[in-house]
Motif scaffolding. Structure first.
Motif, PDB file in Angstrom:
ATOM      1  N   GLU A 206      13.347  10.402  27.108  1.00  0.00           N
ATOM      2  CA  GLU A 206      12.128  10.658  27.881  1.00  0.00           C
ATOM      3  C   GLU A 206      12.043   9.826  29.146  1.00  0.00           C
ATOM      4  OE1 GLU A 206       7.243  10.361  27.388  1.00  0.00           O
ATOM      5  OE2 GLU A 206       8.524  10.104  25.637  1.00  0.00           O
ATOM      6  N   ASN A 207      12.301   8.519  29.057  1.00  0.00           N
ATOM      7  CA  ASN A 207      12.029   7.605  30.163  1.00  0.00           C
ATOM      8  C   ASN A 207      13.301   7.080  30.811  1.00  0.00           C
ATOM      9  OD1 ASN A 207       9.260   7.890  29.602  1.00  0.00           O
ATOM     10  ND2 ASN A 207       9.324   6.223  28.109  1.00  0.00           N
ATOM     11  N   GLY A 233       9.999  12.711  31.372  1.00  0.00           N
ATOM     12  CA  GLY A 233       8.669  12.944  30.815  1.00  0.00           C
ATOM     13  C   GLY A 233       8.443  14.404  30.498  1.00  0.00           C
ATOM     14  N   ASP A 261       1.674  12.452  24.079  1.00  0.00           N
ATOM     15  CA  ASP A 261       2.526  13.145  25.045  1.00  0.00           C
ATOM     16  C   ASP A 261       3.990  13.095  24.636  1.00  0.00           C
ATOM     17  OD1 ASP A 261       0.467  13.983  26.667  1.00  0.00           O
ATOM     18  OD2 ASP A 261       0.605  12.253  28.012  1.00  0.00           O
TER      19      ASP A 261
END
Length: 359
Positions: A206-207, A233, A261
């Motif tokens: 994700e990051n 993201g 999220d």
């Protein structure tokens, strides 16, 4: 095209401005709305009113029309800071098919492709959506150009993300709206990838910082991961479609934050992958296990209900789903940056879940 429709159980006409405001209010996320919030919605529904000195009087008349049509109710308290006085709070009905919407649909000369609208159970907001499509089909219906989804959305609705929100609604169904009818398609946003080995597995992170750390660790000590990708993201919900261009990828493992999220993203991407017959998106179980063991819960998140937490975490599978749901119901999260290089080098079990599962 008629600009008014009959009130439900009334003979007076409902002005077009009132229809637009009612349609905009249907999308309001709560059942109540304050006057200051009404002004914001009104500015969207009738932007030309912003410069008119009669704006307040027009809003008052519009609200009276919606009250008479039983589309809203209002509080007894009034804002008397200017004339005319306005209700300080409105209560909205849940968006549902209504006789008012049906009456409006029957006043519109629909294109043949939208003739079904006269007999469908629609809300006012849906009628307004179809009216915009109707105008576009009339003016551009014979053009043979295809355009990406957000370009077409801007052209038809004046807002590039409108179609994104409509695709999952009842307006898009067999014999109703379709991407083909609108001559549009979902583009495939690029997925930032790095080759780290020869295996058939892609690890999506994700990051950016954790992507960099795992890239270096996997380059130094390869396994079945052939590619590592930065999900960026929420962008991965759309860029997952780009995996179709990487024909050597057989399995996608995902690792992100444990929060609302961070779990919604892979759940949505997994559904897209299944729909488009792409390699399945599964959790990188070893990395999530390490995060749950080593992470320090960060408070300050909204406390989710048990049902919502269970829905968001189900993609993880047990036991990680239950452990993660307990965090979300407490209003806590775990940041994937917990899993840094030092921890990865001392806990080799993080590679679990990064293999190509055999049938």
């Amino acid at each position: 095209m008629s600009s008014v429709i009959a009130y439900t159980n009334h003979s007076d006409p409902l002005p077009a401005r009132a229809v637009r405001l009612a349609a905009a209010l249907e999308e309001w996320p709560r059942r109540t709305i304050t006057l200051s919030e009404v002004w914001d919605v009104y500015a969207t529904a009738d932007p030309a009113s912003a410069m008119r000195p009669t704006r307040r009087a027009e809003l008052a008349t519009t609200l009276e029309a919606l009250i008479a049509a039983r589309l809203i109710t209002c509080s007894r308290t009034r804002d008397t800071s200017a004339t005319p006085a306005l209700p300080t709070r409105l209560t909205l009905p849940s968006a549902q098919p209504s006789p008012t919407a049906a009456a409006l649909a029957r006043t519109i000369a629909w294109r043949p492709e939208l003739a079904w609208a006269t007999s469908a159970r629609l809300t006012l907001g849906q009628v307004e959506v179809l009216r915009a499509v109707n105008v576009w089909l009339r003016d551009r219906g014979r053009d043979d150009d295809n355009a990406p989804l957000r370009e077409r959305s801007l052209e038809v609705f004046g807002y590039e993300k409108r179609l994104d929100t409509l695709l999952g609604t009842s307006l898009f169904a067999p014999d109703r709206l379709s991407l083909t009818l609108l001559r549009t398609f979902r583009s495939r946003p690029p997925l930032s990838t790095r080759r780290v080995g020869d295996g058939p597995v892609m690890l999506v992170v994700e990051n950016a910082d954790t992507f960099d750390t795992l890239s270096r660790v996997l380059t130094d000590a390869p396994c079945e991961v052939g590619w590592i990708a930065w999900g960026a993201g929420a962008a991965f919900e759309a860029s997952v479609a780009s995996i179709a261009d990487l024909t050597e990828v057989r399995h996608v493992a995902y690792f992100g934050d444990i929060d609302a999220d961070g779990l919604r993203i892979p759940t949505s991407a997994s559904a897209t992958a299944a729909r488009d017959e792409l390699p399945p998106v599964r959790p990188a179980t070893g990395l999530y296990q390490l995060l749950l063991q080593a992470g320090v819960p960060q408070p300050g998140q909204p406390r989710l209900s048990q049902d919502k937490a269970a829905e968001l975490t189900s993609w993880l599978g047990e036991p990680h789903a239950s452990q993660s749901a307990a965090l979300l119901t407490r209003g806590c999260r775990l940041a994937q940056e917990t899993v840094g290089k030092r921890l990865l080098l001392t806990a080799p079990q993080w590679r679990d879940g990064l293999h190509w599962p055999t049938p």
